[in-house]
Design a protein around this motif. Structure first.
Motif, PDB file in Angstrom:
ATOM      1  N   SER A  56       0.825  -1.213   0.000  1.00 31.47           N
ATOM      2  CA  SER A  56       0.000   0.000   0.000  1.00 31.47           C
ATOM      3  C   SER A  56       0.856   1.257   0.000  1.00 31.47           C
ATOM      4  CB  SER A  56      -0.932   0.004   1.218  1.00 31.47           C
ATOM      5  OG  SER A  56      -0.182   0.021   2.422  1.00 31.47           O
ATOM      6  N   ARG A  57       2.130   1.117   0.400  1.00 36.09           N
ATOM      7  CA  ARG A  57       3.036   2.269   0.433  1.00 36.09           C
ATOM      8  C   ARG A  57       3.889   2.364  -0.830  1.00 36.09           C
ATOM      9  NH1 ARG A  57       3.798   0.064   5.750  1.00 36.09           N
ATOM     10  NH2 ARG A  57       5.858  -0.713   5.184  1.00 36.09           N
ATOM     11  N   HIS A  58       3.746   1.390  -1.719  1.00 36.84           N
ATOM     12  CA  HIS A  58       4.578   1.390  -2.927  1.00 36.84           C
ATOM     13  C   HIS A  58       3.937   2.265  -3.993  1.00 36.84           C
ATOM     14  CE1 HIS A  58       7.155   0.068  -6.164  1.00 36.84           C
ATOM     15  NE2 HIS A  58       7.866  -0.627  -5.298  1.00 36.84           N
ATOM     16  N   LYS A  59       4.693   3.199  -4.526  1.00 36.68           N
ATOM     17  CA  LYS A  59       4.156   4.173  -5.486  1.00 36.68           C
ATOM     18  C   LYS A  59       3.695   3.531  -6.784  1.00 36.68           C
ATOM     19  CE  LYS A  59       7.113   7.860  -3.654  1.00 36.68           C
ATOM     20  NZ  LYS A  59       8.192   8.827  -3.953  1.00 36.68           N
ATOM     21  N   LEU A  60       4.287   2.402  -7.145  1.00 35.60           N
ATOM     22  CA  LEU A  60       3.957   1.775  -8.423  1.00 35.60           C
ATOM     23  C   LEU A  60       2.999   0.590  -8.254  1.00 35.60           C
ATOM     24  CD1 LEU A  60       7.410   1.843 -10.253  1.00 35.60           C
ATOM     25  CD2 LEU A  60       5.517   3.462 -10.417  1.00 35.60           C
ATOM     26  N   ASN A  61       2.359   0.488  -7.110  1.00 34.69           N
ATOM     27  CA  ASN A  61       1.405  -0.592  -6.911  1.00 34.69           C
ATOM     28  C   ASN A  61       0.215  -0.407  -7.847  1.00 34.69           C
ATOM     29  OD1 ASN A  61      -1.175  -1.674  -5.199  1.00 34.69           O
ATOM     30  ND2 ASN A  61       0.623  -2.934  -4.882  1.00 34.69           N
ATOM     31  N   THR A  62      -0.184  -1.471  -8.519  1.00 35.24           N
ATOM     32  CA  THR A  62      -1.223  -1.364  -9.545  1.00 35.24           C
ATOM     33  C   THR A  62      -2.613  -1.753  -9.047  1.00 35.24           C
ATOM     34  OG1 THR A  62      -0.756  -3.631 -10.313  1.00 35.24           O
ATOM     35  CG2 THR A  62       0.434  -1.820 -11.396  1.00 35.24           C
ATOM     36  N   VAL A 174       6.329  -3.618 -18.271  1.00 35.21           N
ATOM     37  CA  VAL A 174       7.133  -3.865 -17.074  1.00 35.21           C
ATOM     38  C   VAL A 174       7.309  -2.564 -16.298  1.00 35.21           C
ATOM     39  CG1 VAL A 174       9.325  -4.703 -16.192  1.00 35.21           C
ATOM     40  CG2 VAL A 174       8.328  -5.759 -18.210  1.00 35.21           C
ATOM     41  N   LEU A 175       6.871  -2.573 -15.031  1.00 35.55           N
ATOM     42  CA  LEU A 175       6.992  -1.391 -14.179  1.00 35.55           C
ATOM     43  C   LEU A 175       8.237  -1.453 -13.303  1.00 35.55           C
ATOM     44  CD1 LEU A 175       3.356  -0.711 -12.935  1.00 35.55           C
ATOM     45  CD2 LEU A 175       4.874   0.959 -13.979  1.00 35.55           C
ATOM     46  N   ARG A 176       8.537  -2.621 -12.786  1.00 36.48           N
ATOM     47  CA  ARG A 176       9.710  -2.781 -11.939  1.00 36.48           C
ATOM     48  C   ARG A 176      10.282  -4.176 -12.140  1.00 36.48           C
ATOM     49  NH1 ARG A 176       7.033  -3.237  -5.857  1.00 36.48           N
ATOM     50  NH2 ARG A 176       4.933  -3.772  -6.498  1.00 36.48           N
ATOM     51  N   LYS A 177      11.505  -4.370 -11.715  1.00 36.74           N
ATOM     52  CA  LYS A 177      12.204  -5.622 -11.948  1.00 36.74           C
ATOM     53  C   LYS A 177      11.480  -6.790 -11.289  1.00 36.74           C
ATOM     54  CE  LYS A 177      15.633  -8.381 -13.061  1.00 36.74           C
ATOM     55  NZ  LYS A 177      15.886  -8.786 -14.452  1.00 36.74           N
ATOM     56  N   GLU A 178      11.195  -7.815 -12.079  1.00 38.35           N
ATOM     57  CA  GLU A 178      10.570  -9.019 -11.550  1.00 38.35           C
ATOM     58  C   GLU A 178      11.646 -10.079 -11.326  1.00 38.35           C
ATOM     59  OE1 GLU A 178       7.630  -9.006 -10.645  1.00 38.35           O
ATOM     60  OE2 GLU A 178       6.613  -7.426 -11.776  1.00 38.35           O
ATOM     61  N   PRO A 179      11.442 -10.975 -10.326  1.00 35.80           N
ATOM     62  CA  PRO A 179      12.488 -11.945  -9.989  1.00 35.80           C
ATOM     63  C   PRO A 179      12.754 -12.983 -11.068  1.00 35.80           C
ATOM     64  CG  PRO A 179      10.496 -12.385  -8.743  1.00 35.80           C
ATOM     65  CD  PRO A 179      10.295 -11.057  -9.430  1.00 35.80           C
ATOM     66  N   PHE A 180      11.692 -13.410 -11.803  1.00 36.02           N
ATOM     67  CA  PHE A 180      11.918 -14.367 -12.877  1.00 36.02           C
ATOM     68  C   PHE A 180      10.764 -14.303 -13.866  1.00 36.02           C
ATOM     69  CE2 PHE A 180      10.089 -16.790  -9.303  1.00 36.02           C
ATOM     70  CZ  PHE A 180       8.919 -17.251  -9.878  1.00 36.02           C
ATOM     71  N   GLY A 181      10.916 -14.993 -14.974  1.00 31.82           N
ATOM     72  CA  GLY A 181       9.932 -14.942 -16.033  1.00 31.82           C
ATOM     73  C   GLY A 181       8.557 -15.419 -15.578  1.00 31.82           C
ATOM     74  N   SER A 185       3.073  -7.792 -13.012  1.00 33.21           N
ATOM     75  CA  SER A 185       2.362  -6.945 -12.063  1.00 33.21           C
ATOM     76  C   SER A 185       0.981  -7.534 -11.781  1.00 33.21           C
ATOM     77  CB  SER A 185       2.219  -5.528 -12.618  1.00 33.21           C
ATOM     78  OG  SER A 185       1.335  -5.515 -13.731  1.00 33.21           O
ATOM     79  N   THR A 186       0.417  -7.148 -10.655  1.00 31.42           N
ATOM     80  CA  THR A 186      -0.897  -7.663 -10.274  1.00 31.42           C
ATOM     81  C   THR A 186      -1.943  -7.295 -11.317  1.00 31.42           C
ATOM     82  OG1 THR A 186      -0.300  -7.469  -7.940  1.00 31.42           O
ATOM     83  CG2 THR A 186      -2.640  -7.665  -8.452  1.00 31.42           C
TER      84      THR A 186
END
Length: 254
Positions: A56-62, A174-181, A185-186
């Protein structure tokens, strides 16, 4: 003189926060109202999003954009799914998460071959966990007591823990780095899933993806180019290399 300067500094107004759009609740420079539908879209599927409190505090939360785009989307802030988060009579349900050795998952492309998409009986409940990959694992594990026997685990096609992260559909999402393929994003995960399970899935998916694409486009203007960091050797490795250097130097002196 110093006292006068201190008094002036104390009277200076605090820094102003960025103005937010009243429509999409985002800062005005990245307002997304033009991409949002005039009214939230109705869906036969009920969407329940369990959002980790940190998100909820993340600016790029979708997640907030899902609620503004879809009429039947509900968000709950929690570290796990609890029974009271669900309706009294739970309809057929699925939850999005990659498979594990102890918990296999039905691929989204194979979902139509199951009996879960029978809208003549009751609408489907889609449960989504919104968190970082580490927290999502913890949330699903903590929710297994409620999920067991209630919801079928479903995963997006193309999940690969050995591949680099990012959208498996479109790199422009892609909004931010994802850990794997396969870790997207939600908002994209919900869009891809509804594209399969909704009767007018293509339309619903198209609206959600349009919102996400516009969000990524606006955010890209504020991204700073990253400089590669020099690779740092571990202290033990550095000490070993130093010891070998001294030994070789001593050898050549003999």
């Amino acid at each position: 003189m110093e006292e006068a300067e201190d008094a002036t500094a104390s009277q200076s107004p605090p820094p102003q926060r960025r103005q937010l759009c009243t429509g999409c609740d985002r800062p005005l420079p990245v307002c997304l109202c033009r991409a949002l539908p005039p009214t939230p879209l109705p869906t036969k599927t009920k969407i329940l999003i369990i959002r980790h409190p940190h998100e909820s505090r993340h600016k790029l939360n979708t997640t907030p954009l899902i609620s503004k785009t879809l009429l039947n989307a509900t968000t709950v802030s929690s570290r796990r799914l609890l029974r009271h988060h669900l309706p009294n009579e739970v309809p057929p349900a699925i939850y999005l998460f990659p498979p594990s050795p102890s918990a296999p998952a039905v691929a989204l492309s194979q979902l139509e071959s199951t009996n879960l998409l029978n809208y003549k009986t009751s609408p489907l409940l889609l449960i989504v966990f919104d968190a970082t990959w580490k927290h999502a694992r913890e949330m699903v594990s903590a929710s297994e007591g409620v999920l067991k026997g209630l919801a079928q685990r479903v995963c997006l096609d193309g999940v690969d823990e050995n591949a680099a992260g990012g959208s498996i559909y479109d790199n422009e999402l892609v909004l931010r780095k994802e850990p794997f393929g396969g870790c997207v994003s939600t908002l994209e995960a919900v869009a891809r899933c509804l594209g399969v399970i909704e009767p007018n899935g293509d339309e619903v998916q198209g609206v959600l993806i349009r919102v996400l694409r516009e969000m990524v486009r606006l955010q890209a203007a504020f991204l700073k180019p990253s400089k590669p960091r020099p690779k740092m050797l571990k202290k033990t490795k550095h000490k070993q290399d130093s010891a070998w250097s001294v030994l070789l130097f001593s050898f050549f002196l003999l």
